[in-house]
Design a protein around this motif. Structure first.
Motif, short mmCIF file in Angstrom:
data_model
loop_
_atom_site.label_atom_id
_atom_site.label_comp_id
_atom_site.label_asym_id
_atom_site.label_seq_id
_atom_site.Cartn_x
_atom_site.Cartn_y
_atom_site.Cartn_z
N ALA A 188 44.44 41.71 32.00
CA ALA A 188 45.14 40.64 32.71
C ALA A 188 44.37 39.33 32.63
CB ALA A 188 45.37 41.05 34.16
N ARG A 189 43.06 39.40 32.81
CA ARG A 189 42.23 38.19 32.74
C ARG A 189 42.25 37.59 31.33
NH1 ARG A 189 37.94 37.23 36.31
NH2 ARG A 189 37.53 35.51 34.85
N ALA A 190 42.14 38.46 30.33
CA ALA A 190 42.14 37.98 28.95
C ALA A 190 43.47 37.34 28.58
CB ALA A 190 41.82 39.13 27.99
N ALA A 191 44.55 37.83 29.18
CA ALA A 191 45.88 37.28 28.91
C ALA A 191 46.13 35.98 29.65
CB ALA A 191 46.95 38.31 29.29
N GLY A 192 45.16 35.56 30.47
CA GLY A 192 45.29 34.30 31.18
C GLY A 192 46.01 34.40 32.50
N LEU A 193 46.23 35.62 32.99
CA LEU A 193 46.90 35.80 34.27
C LEU A 193 45.93 35.52 35.42
CD1 LEU A 193 48.89 39.09 33.56
CD2 LEU A 193 49.71 36.73 33.38
N ARG A 194 46.46 34.97 36.48
CA ARG A 194 45.64 34.70 37.67
C ARG A 194 45.52 35.98 38.49
NH1 ARG A 194 44.11 30.03 40.18
NH2 ARG A 194 43.64 30.17 42.41
N VAL A 195 44.33 36.53 38.53
CA VAL A 195 44.10 37.80 39.22
C VAL A 195 43.42 37.52 40.56
CG1 VAL A 195 43.03 40.09 39.07
CG2 VAL A 195 43.83 38.95 36.99
N PRO A 196 43.96 38.02 41.66
CA PRO A 196 43.35 37.77 42.98
C PRO A 196 41.91 38.27 43.03
CG PRO A 196 45.53 38.75 43.21
CD PRO A 196 45.18 38.84 41.75
N ARG A 197 41.04 37.49 43.63
CA ARG A 197 39.62 37.85 43.74
C ARG A 197 39.41 39.19 44.44
NH1 ARG A 197 34.53 35.54 43.56
NH2 ARG A 197 33.05 36.19 45.17
N PRO A 198 40.18 39.51 45.49
CA PRO A 198 39.97 40.81 46.14
C PRO A 198 40.10 42.01 45.20
CG PRO A 198 41.29 39.41 47.55
CD PRO A 198 41.16 38.69 46.24
N LEU A 199 40.86 41.85 44.11
CA LEU A 199 40.99 42.96 43.16
C LEU A 199 39.67 43.22 42.46
CD1 LEU A 199 42.73 45.07 41.81
CD2 LEU A 199 43.47 43.35 40.14
N ALA A 200 38.94 42.16 42.10
CA ALA A 200 37.62 42.32 41.49
C ALA A 200 36.66 43.00 42.46
CB ALA A 200 37.08 40.96 41.06
N VAL A 201 36.74 42.60 43.73
CA VAL A 201 35.90 43.22 44.77
C VAL A 201 36.24 44.70 44.89
CG1 VAL A 201 35.28 43.21 47.21
CG2 VAL A 201 35.70 41.04 46.02
N LEU A 202 37.54 45.03 44.84
CA LEU A 202 37.98 46.41 44.93
C LEU A 202 37.45 47.25 43.78
CD1 LEU A 202 39.80 48.67 46.11
CD2 LEU A 202 41.66 47.75 44.72
N ILE A 203 37.47 46.70 42.57
CA ILE A 203 37.01 47.44 41.39
C ILE A 203 35.52 47.73 41.49
CG2 ILE A 203 36.65 47.30 38.90
CD1 ILE A 203 39.29 45.72 38.77
N THR A 204 34.73 46.72 41.86
CA THR A 204 33.28 46.95 42.00
C THR A 204 33.00 47.94 43.13
OG1 THR A 204 32.89 44.67 41.26
CG2 THR A 204 31.04 45.84 42.22
N SER A 205 33.76 47.86 44.20
CA SER A 205 33.60 48.82 45.31
C SER A 205 33.93 50.23 44.84
CB SER A 205 34.51 48.43 46.48
OG SER A 205 34.20 47.14 46.97
N ALA A 206 34.97 50.37 44.01
CA ALA A 206 35.33 51.68 43.47
C ALA A 206 34.22 52.21 42.57
CB ALA A 206 36.64 51.58 42.68
N GLN A 207 33.58 51.32 41.81
CA GLN A 207 32.46 51.75 40.95
C GLN A 207 31.28 52.24 41.79
OE1 GLN A 207 32.32 47.96 38.87
NE2 GLN A 207 32.94 48.94 36.95
N ILE A 208 30.99 51.53 42.87
CA ILE A 208 29.90 51.95 43.75
C ILE A 208 30.23 53.30 44.39
CG2 ILE A 208 28.69 51.40 45.89
CD1 ILE A 208 28.99 48.43 45.13
N SER A 209 31.47 53.47 44.83
CA SER A 209 31.90 54.74 45.43
C SER A 209 31.81 55.88 44.42
CB SER A 209 33.34 54.62 45.95
OG SER A 209 33.44 53.62 46.94
#
Length: 270
Positions: A188-209
């Protein structure tokens, strides 16, 4: 050890024809004979990464937007399908046989549906090294976490699959799930779509979990390893513990530096 015997008809998802035809014995034998090739891939990867950075130092960065979209989208689709197929298998084991059996039983490596995706998972760690090519060619910051994670996951996955160690179903299914989110985000980011910041936080949180759960599963495998139904090797548990602990620390530090420290700095400026 008595393995959990499952029929495809017992699973919530029907077995696809290529999954049914997949020769897991041949795959396991190939990995037992060739797992050490992961060191060759890792050495070539390190040479190309750091050689590539030197090569690009005096050259303009490349855009590569379309190739990056296609690359990320391909890995996202692969990870989503893998997460659904292995996740359905793990949910079935959990609901029918319980948490302990989901960790200890080796049926994930040779059961209907999951056997193909277990092998596809470990093989995928070699082409996933290509992620770093985009970082190098686009002259982005190359984090230690990035290349260390790629190398160690490849080495550990190939090393573990050959022995069909306990805990593999959890390790692979969690990774498929996190990568489904991560590569979808990258696409989505590479395609130029505006991705909400909380989604990035969610992904890193999922990695930590995922890393915390990996440590827990490793600890439980160690606790139950003397029982006949929880096959593993003490060296494998040791490497898994070191790997997951280092990931937990590195991803937690990344979370702090990226989301918490920058937020605090922004608040101070206000």
């Amino acid at each position: 050890m008595e393995l959990l015997q499952l029929n495809a008809s017992e699973l919530p998802l029907s077995e696809w024809s290529f999954e049914r035809r997949f020769d897991e014995r041949g795959a396991i034998q190939w990995m037992q004979d060739n797992w050490s090739k992961s060191f060759v891939f890792s050495a070539l990867y390190a040479a190309l990464v750091f050689g590539g950075r030197h090569y690009m130092k005096l050259r303009p960065k490349m855009n590569l937007r379309l190739p990056l979209v296609l690359w990320s989208l391909t890995l996202a689709v692969f990870s989503i399908i893998g997460a659904v197929r292995t996740g359905s298998y793990m949910v079935h084991i959990l609901s029918c046989s319980g948490f302990r059996r989901s960790i200890c039983d080796q049926s994930f490596y040779n059961g209907p549906v999951s056997k193909f995706w277990a092998y596809a998972f470990v093989l995928s760690k070699a082409p996933e090294l290509g992620d770093t090519a985009f970082v190098v060619l686009r002259k982005q910051k190359l984090l230690f976490l990035h290349w260390y994670h790629h190398i160690t996951v490849l080495l550990y996955s190939w090393y573990s699959y050959k022995d069909m160690v306990a805990g593999g179903g959890w390790f692979m299914t969690m990774n498929f799930g996190v990568h489904a989110l991560m590569y979808s985000y990258y696409a989505a980011r590479a395609a130029g779509l505006r991705v909400p910041r909380p989604l990035a936080v969610l992904i890193t949180s999922a990695q930590i979990s995922q890393m915390a759960m990996g440590l827990l599963v490793s600890a439980l495998v160690y606790r139950w390893m003397n029982h006949a139904d929880c096959p593993t090797r003490i060296d494998n548990i040791g490497w898994a513990a070191v790997m997951y602990l280092s990931y937990l620390l590195l991803f937690s530090n990344f979370f702090y530096q990226t989301y918490l420290r920058r937020r605090d700095a922004h608040l101070k400026k206000e």
